[in-house]
Design a protein around this motif. Structure first.
Motif, PDB file in Angstrom:
ATOM      1  N   PRO A 161      42.557  41.107  34.986  1.00  0.00           N
ATOM      2  CA  PRO A 161      41.029  41.768  35.358  1.00  0.00           C
ATOM      3  C   PRO A 161      40.848  41.537  36.784  1.00  0.00           C
ATOM      4  O   PRO A 161      40.186  42.274  37.424  1.00  0.00           O
ATOM      5  N   LEU A 162      40.913  40.130  37.224  1.00  0.00           N
ATOM      6  CA  LEU A 162      40.718  39.816  38.495  1.00  0.00           C
ATOM      7  C   LEU A 162      41.332  40.678  39.583  1.00  0.00           C
ATOM      8  O   LEU A 162      41.086  41.164  40.851  1.00  0.00           O
ATOM      9  N   LYS A 163      42.792  41.004  39.111  1.00  0.00           N
ATOM     10  CA  LYS A 163      43.808  41.584  40.115  1.00  0.00           C
ATOM     11  C   LYS A 163      43.315  43.186  40.249  1.00  0.00           C
ATOM     12  O   LYS A 163      43.256  43.717  41.481  1.00  0.00           O
ATOM     13  N   LEU A 164      42.650  43.732  39.226  1.00  0.00           N
ATOM     14  CA  LEU A 164      41.950  45.165  39.258  1.00  0.00           C
ATOM     15  C   LEU A 164      40.877  44.948  40.364  1.00  0.00           C
ATOM     16  O   LEU A 164      40.453  46.171  40.542  1.00  0.00           O
ATOM     17  N   ALA A 165      40.257  43.839  40.531  1.00  0.00           N
ATOM     18  CA  ALA A 165      39.359  44.004  41.328  1.00  0.00           C
ATOM     19  C   ALA A 165      39.467  43.794  42.887  1.00  0.00           C
ATOM     20  O   ALA A 165      38.488  43.460  43.685  1.00  0.00           O
ATOM     21  N   THR A 166      40.873  43.875  43.171  1.00  0.00           N
ATOM     22  CA  THR A 166      41.084  43.842  44.503  1.00  0.00           C
ATOM     23  C   THR A 166      41.677  44.820  45.130  1.00  0.00           C
ATOM     24  O   THR A 166      41.722  45.952  44.554  1.00  0.00           O
ATOM     25  N   GLY A 167      41.763  44.941  46.687  1.00  0.00           N
ATOM     26  CA  GLY A 167      42.182  46.171  47.264  1.00  0.00           C
ATOM     27  C   GLY A 167      43.724  46.602  46.613  1.00  0.00           C
ATOM     28  O   GLY A 167      43.909  48.021  47.051  1.00  0.00           O
ATOM     29  N   ALA A 168      44.397  45.783  46.052  1.00  0.00           N
ATOM     30  CA  ALA A 168      45.720  46.312  45.414  1.00  0.00           C
ATOM     31  C   ALA A 168      45.432  47.432  44.417  1.00  0.00           C
ATOM     32  O   ALA A 168      46.365  48.421  44.248  1.00  0.00           O
ATOM     33  N   ALA A 169      44.089  47.477  43.880  1.00  0.00           N
ATOM     34  CA  ALA A 169      44.137  48.431  42.885  1.00  0.00           C
ATOM     35  C   ALA A 169      42.909  49.579  43.226  1.00  0.00           C
ATOM     36  O   ALA A 169      42.279  50.230  42.461  1.00  0.00           O
ATOM     37  N   ALA A 170      42.655  49.472  44.776  1.00  0.00           N
ATOM     38  CA  ALA A 170      42.097  50.657  45.242  1.00  0.00           C
ATOM     39  C   ALA A 170      42.430  52.396  44.789  1.00  0.00           C
ATOM     40  O   ALA A 170      43.530  52.355  44.727  1.00  0.00           O
ATOM     41  N   ILE A 171      41.455  52.928  44.297  1.00  0.00           N
ATOM     42  CA  ILE A 171      41.753  54.298  43.829  1.00  0.00           C
ATOM     43  C   ILE A 171      41.792  55.251  45.008  1.00  0.00           C
ATOM     44  O   ILE A 171      40.740  55.361  45.827  1.00  0.00           O
TER      45      ILE A 171
END
Length: 516
Positions: A161-171
């Motif tokens: 979940p923390l990784k989905l809050a990073t720039g790597a997961a930008a939509i």
């Protein structure tokens, strides 16, 4: 003087009435010119698949949206583009998010689960050497419907979940971004709190509020102009001439010592931070640094207090572990392994490995006066006893990145700002196999400890694993921690909200800034 309760109530009522009248008489948002923020955090790419550096991710935080985000001071992600997210099933290997229903791109097209899947898949497919694909090291597959996205993981990963809050997961909008190539140009198509109105690469970016944004940010931000400076000294000069209203990131030590001493026309806000700097050893074949004895000898020689007091004027603190102070499980692993700088021990390490001094090393660093002074001090320390001969090379940030990934340095200086507030972010990206540093280090023992720590949803239960990992890193020395520092924001009295701009968790919340 004490007021009785009835008198206090009357006084408060009168004050509230006067305040309400004053608010009506004062035009709201009287200043409409952008707040100017100065920084040295260069943007290397506007495409989330093509950058994993502090400057680029700071911009991504404001122009793109993720499923989750971190509120100021929080270590628990909260929904942003998502309506809700949760682990499903058992074993922390399936994570599902349901999208908000009111998300649209700037042209009005609705955001769907297919856009989220496309965005994450392309980061992994492009796998840029300077991109964030390594963030998704435990991701096996992404599935999507119109309003739901499911992530299938290879192993248990409580940090996902923390990784989905990073720039790597930008939509990103799949109609404007190639699936297997980086987008070029000066535009970014996202659903974040801001839109890019003007972009002069390397110089300035003008941001205006995105009226279509829907998410976790509770209020509309003010227009912001970001000005970029190659040299911290240039940033300091712009601040002293008040050509910028707010400054942050890589502030010159001299400027920091002056403002921390007290100044009536400067507001200084500080945040605890995991920002750290380290030496990274390149383990490519043919490099002296591929030999663990060379790395251990360097670790036995480096004098961190002299570096902190010299080039950095004591504005940083010596760091003795890959996981900084303030994070769960931190131990001073390098102090335990190398109690004090010792030429005798370094010489013995080299001798026992059959290495005759001086060992030749090429040291690389990003150009800049403070980093040049740091490099000179490191060279002095390593060469003082005749054990090493060091060649120092410097380059601007783009060339420095290319050089380190091409293996042109035996050892290089590298700064790390965490993506999220968990010790895992100082482990996998820095010392795990396929790490973000590209230094070819791989340790089955370190990888096993990483896997074990991710099985704990209650993160305090992972502390023993992180302590063991730090001790293993101190023995193998793929990286050598140098220092850690707080994060500072300077702002003029005309600006409010600067205290919320950063919180040490990797975010850059420009929408918090307002004219006073």
């Amino acid at each position: 003087m004490r007021f009785s309760r009835p008198a206090a109530i009357l006084l408060c009522t009168a004050l509230l009435a006067a305040g309400a009248l004053a608010w009506r008489l004062r035009p709201p948002d009287a200043r409409t010119d952008p707040i100017v923020v100065g920084t040295t955090g260069t943007v290397t790419s506007l495409d989330p698949a093509g950058a994993y550096d502090t400057g680029s991710w700071a911009l991504f935080e404001n122009v793109y949206q993720k499923l989750l985000t971190l509120a100021p001071g929080s270590t628990v992600p909260t929904p942003d583009a998502a309506e809700s997210c949760r682990f499903t099933g058992t074993g922390l290997r399936t994570y599902t998010c349901r999208l908000r229903r009111d998300l649209v791109f700037p042209d009005g097209r609705p955001v769907t689960g297919a856009d989220v899947k496309f965005s994450v898949d392309r980061v992994r497919a492009i796998a840029s050497p300077v991109g964030p694909a390594s963030v998704f090291d435990t991701l096996r597959a992404v599935e999507a419907s119109e309003a739901e996205v499911t992530f299938r993981l290879t192993t248990a990963d409580a940090t996902f979940p923390l990784k989905l809050a990073t720039g790597a997961a930008a939509i990103v909008d799949r109609r404007h971004y190639p699936a297997r190539a980086l987008r070029t140009g000066r535009q970014a198509t996202g659903t974040g709190p801001y839109l890019i109105r003007d972009h002069q690469p390397g110089r300035r970016i003008l941001l205006t509020p995105n009226d279509r944004y829907r998410g976790a940010v509770p209020r509309r931000g003010a227009p912001v102009e970001i000005r970029y400076f190659d040299d911290p000294a240039e940033l300091a000069a712009a601040w002293e001439r008040r050509r910028v209203d707010v400054v942050n990131r890589a502030l010159p030590p001299k400027l920091l010592t002056e403002v921390l001493g007290g100044s009536p026309d400067v507001r200084v806000d500080e945040a605890g931070s995991g920002e750290s700097r380290m030496l990274v050893f390149n383990l490519r074949r043919g490099s002296p640094a591929a030999d663990v004895a060379v790395r251990r000898a360097v670790a036995a020689l480096v004098d961190r207090p002299r570096i902190a007091a010299g080039p950095y004027l004591s504005t940083v603190d010596p760091l003795l572990s890959v996981v900084p102070r303030g994070y769960a499980g931190h131990v001073n692993a390098f102090q335990d392994e190398y109690p004090r700088p010792s030429r005798e021990r370094a010489a013995r390490i080299l001798s026992e490995a059959g290495l005759a001094p001086p060992v030749k090393l090429t040291y690389g660093h990003r150009s800049g006066p403070t980093l040049a002074r740091e490099a000179a001090e490191l060279r002095r320390q390593l060469e003082a006893g005749g054990l090493f001969r060091v060649t120092v090379l410097s380059a601007d940030w783009p060339d420095f990145q290319r050089n380190l990934h091409a293996g042109r340095y035996d050892v290089y200086g590298f700064g790390w700002v965490p993506d999220f507030p968990d010790p895992d972010n100082f482990a996998q990206p820095l010392v795990g196999t396929r790490n973000a540093l590209g230094n070819r280090f791989s340790s089955p023992r370190v990888d096993a400890l990483l896997t074990a720590t991710r099985r704990h949803e209650q993160r305090t239960d992972a502390e023993a694993g992180f302590r063991a990992l730090q001790r293993e890193v101190a023995r193998e020395v793929p990286v050598l921690p140098l220092w850690q520092r707080k994060e500072y924001v300077l702002s003029s009295p005309d600006v409010t909200g600067a205290q919320y701009l950063v919180d040490g968790g990797g975010s850059w919340r420009l929408w918090e800034l307002r004219w006073a």
